[in-house]
Design a protein around this motif. Structure first.
Motif, mmCIF file in Angstrom:
data_model
loop_
_atom_site.group_PDB
_atom_site.id
_atom_site.type_symbol
_atom_site.label_atom_id
_atom_site.label_comp_id
_atom_site.label_asym_id
_atom_site.label_seq_id
_atom_site.Cartn_x
_atom_site.Cartn_y
_atom_site.Cartn_z
ATOM 1 N N ALA A 180 0.845 -1.194 0.000
ATOM 2 C CA ALA A 180 0.000 0.000 0.000
ATOM 3 C C ALA A 180 0.874 1.234 0.000
ATOM 4 O O ALA A 180 1.884 1.288 0.717
ATOM 5 C CB ALA A 180 -0.926 0.014 1.210
ATOM 6 N N GLY A 181 0.505 2.235 -0.792
ATOM 7 C CA GLY A 181 1.281 3.468 -0.834
ATOM 8 C C GLY A 181 2.716 3.197 -1.228
ATOM 9 O O GLY A 181 2.999 2.454 -2.172
ATOM 10 N N SER A 182 3.656 3.790 -0.481
ATOM 11 C CA SER A 182 5.068 3.567 -0.788
ATOM 12 C C SER A 182 5.545 2.187 -0.365
ATOM 13 O O SER A 182 6.709 1.835 -0.587
ATOM 14 C CB SER A 182 5.928 4.651 -0.132
ATOM 15 N N GLY A 183 4.654 1.381 0.227
ATOM 16 C CA GLY A 183 4.993 -0.013 0.493
ATOM 17 C C GLY A 183 5.232 -0.813 -0.767
ATOM 18 O O GLY A 183 5.754 -1.934 -0.726
ATOM 19 N N VAL A 184 4.876 -0.242 -1.922
ATOM 20 C CA VAL A 184 5.123 -0.922 -3.189
ATOM 21 C C VAL A 184 6.601 -0.882 -3.576
ATOM 22 O O VAL A 184 7.038 -1.635 -4.451
ATOM 23 C CB VAL A 184 4.263 -0.281 -4.304
ATOM 24 N N VAL A 185 7.408 -0.032 -2.917
ATOM 25 C CA VAL A 185 8.798 0.178 -3.351
ATOM 26 C C VAL A 185 9.628 -1.109 -3.340
ATOM 27 O O VAL A 185 10.185 -1.494 -4.372
ATOM 28 C CB VAL A 185 9.474 1.292 -2.521
ATOM 29 N N PRO A 186 9.761 -1.835 -2.217
ATOM 30 C CA PRO A 186 10.563 -3.064 -2.272
ATOM 31 C C PRO A 186 9.923 -4.130 -3.143
ATOM 32 O O PRO A 186 10.626 -4.973 -3.724
ATOM 33 C CB PRO A 186 10.631 -3.509 -0.808
ATOM 34 N N LEU A 187 8.602 -4.097 -3.262
ATOM 35 C CA LEU A 187 7.910 -5.062 -4.116
ATOM 36 C C LEU A 187 8.219 -4.797 -5.586
ATOM 37 O O LEU A 187 8.347 -5.726 -6.384
ATOM 38 C CB LEU A 187 6.406 -5.002 -3.870
ATOM 39 N N MET A 188 8.353 -3.518 -5.954
ATOM 40 C CA MET A 188 8.681 -3.193 -7.339
ATOM 41 C C MET A 188 10.077 -3.660 -7.694
ATOM 42 O O MET A 188 10.344 -4.036 -8.845
ATOM 43 C CB MET A 188 8.549 -1.689 -7.570
ATOM 44 N N SER A 189 10.981 -3.673 -6.725
ATOM 45 C CA SER A 189 12.307 -4.231 -6.974
ATOM 46 C C SER A 189 12.190 -5.701 -7.362
ATOM 47 O O SER A 189 12.900 -6.190 -8.249
ATOM 48 C CB SER A 189 13.190 -4.078 -5.729
ATOM 49 N N MET A 190 11.264 -6.410 -6.727
ATOM 50 C CA MET A 190 11.035 -7.821 -7.047
ATOM 51 C C MET A 190 10.442 -7.974 -8.442
ATOM 52 O O MET A 190 10.854 -8.843 -9.216
ATOM 53 C CB MET A 190 10.114 -8.441 -5.998
ATOM 54 N N VAL A 191 9.457 -7.126 -8.774
ATOM 55 C CA VAL A 191 8.850 -7.178 -10.108
ATOM 56 C C VAL A 191 9.901 -6.887 -11.181
ATOM 57 O O VAL A 191 9.971 -7.576 -12.213
ATOM 58 C CB VAL A 191 7.682 -6.168 -10.203
ATOM 59 N N ARG A 192 10.720 -5.884 -10.956
ATOM 60 C CA ARG A 192 11.761 -5.550 -11.929
ATOM 61 C C ARG A 192 12.768 -6.680 -12.090
ATOM 62 O O ARG A 192 13.235 -6.964 -13.197
ATOM 63 C CB ARG A 192 12.455 -4.254 -11.500
ATOM 64 N N HIS A 193 13.109 -7.314 -10.979
ATOM 65 C CA HIS A 193 14.021 -8.449 -11.021
ATOM 66 C C HIS A 193 13.402 -9.590 -11.835
ATOM 67 O O HIS A 193 14.069 -10.212 -12.671
ATOM 68 C CB HIS A 193 14.314 -8.915 -9.595
ATOM 69 N N HIS A 194 12.140 -9.859 -11.592
ATOM 70 C CA HIS A 194 11.417 -10.912 -12.306
ATOM 71 C C HIS A 194 11.446 -10.653 -13.810
ATOM 72 O O HIS A 194 11.684 -11.566 -14.618
ATOM 73 C CB HIS A 194 9.977 -10.959 -11.783
ATOM 74 N N ARG A 195 11.235 -9.409 -14.188
ATOM 75 C CA ARG A 195 11.215 -9.054 -15.609
ATOM 76 C C ARG A 195 12.606 -9.091 -16.229
ATOM 77 O O ARG A 195 12.801 -9.628 -17.319
ATOM 78 C CB ARG A 195 10.617 -7.659 -15.789
ATOM 79 N N SER A 196 13.573 -8.492 -15.539
ATOM 80 C CA SER A 196 14.913 -8.380 -16.127
ATOM 81 C C SER A 196 15.580 -9.731 -16.317
ATOM 82 O O SER A 196 16.367 -9.922 -17.253
ATOM 83 C CB SER A 196 15.801 -7.468 -15.266
#
Length: 262
Positions: A149-165
């Motif tokens: 929620a809110g800026s709690g997405v920040v570490p989760l986005m690192s995971m999404v980016r890792h998954h994609r890259s």
């Protein structure tokens, strides 16, 4: 700014230790040396994400690397010697060698976030040490259910980016709560792996309301082989609420990892 709610992992002589070394899958040991050494980081870019959040990109030539979900300590020193330190989750994927990114909300009366949003410009230097904590880290080796929620997405986005890259085939899903589409951090990057939940206003035809069992239960019903490892990040109230939803939907308590604002 986030703080992990679990006790720190054991130190290791290298930056990371394979997760098979530990009884709890995915509990990564962090280098005691890397976590203790302050490094100079140079701000190279500022990107606006929402009216109240921006991403700050830093060049850190000696950065030891990190895993998605880890955080660092940032230190600012004023001309009069006053020092302010904060924990911040790392937003960038590990593959961005020599650089890291932090996405910061402009917190009302926040001395550090206020400096970043009102004063900082490319070329400014800060001090960093880390990466810190291995419990919330996701090595990319098991299905991940991400809830923020809110800026709690920040570490989760690192995971999404890792998954994609890395082009990983392991299942990954993300539920993220925001007040409105304008407040949804990384809106331009989010894809089919993400379901946004809007609590105050939403596009036409999209329900408005708090994250509920109707959002969580369907994801738990489509259990991938081995089940989900759940990662929850947000305020204290949100972390408790999301965890209860997960447990009610059948997620094992020992497979819920929580990082909360504090």
């Amino acid at each position: 700014m986030t703080e992990t709610t679990t006790s720190p992992t054991s130190p290791a002589s290298s930056a990371f230790v394979p997760p098979s070394r530990f009884a709890v899958p995915g509990r990564i040991a962090v280098s005691e040396q890397a976590a203790a050494v302050w490094q100079t980081a140079t701000l190279t870019e500022i990107r606006r994400e929402t009216p109240h959040a921006a991403t700050f990109r830093f060049a850190v030539p000696a950065w030891a690397g990190h895993l998605p979900g880890q955080h660092l300590m940032l230190r600012l020193t004023a001309e009069d010697g006053y020092v302010a330190q904060r924990h911040y989750s790392i937003a960038s994927a590990p593959d961005d060698s020599g650089h890291i990114e932090l996405t910061l909300d402009h917190v009302e009366d926040g001395e550090v976030s206020g400096w970043f949003h009102s004063v900082a410009e490319p070329g400014d230097e800060v001090e960093l040490r880390g990466p810190l904590s291995g419990f919330f880290a996701w090595p990319g080796d098991r299905p991940a259910l991400l809830i923020g929620a809110g800026s709690g997405v920040v570490p989760l986005m690192s995971m999404v980016r890792h998954h994609r890259s890395r082009g990983l085939s392991v299942p990954l899903r993300m539920l993220v709560s925001a007040r409105s589409p304008e407040d949804l951090i990384y809106a331009r990057e989010l894809g089919t792996e993400t379901t946004p939940v809007f609590t105050r206003s939403a596009p036409s035809g999209v329900p408005v309301g708090r994250m509920s069992a109707a959002h969580v239960a369907p994801l738990l019903a489509e259990q991938p082989p081995g089940g989900w490892e759940a990662y929850v990040c947000g305020s204290n109230a949100f972390a408790e609420h999301a965890s209860r939803l997960l447990v009610a939907a059948g997620q094992p308590v020992d497979r819920i990892r929580i990082e909360r604002f504090g």
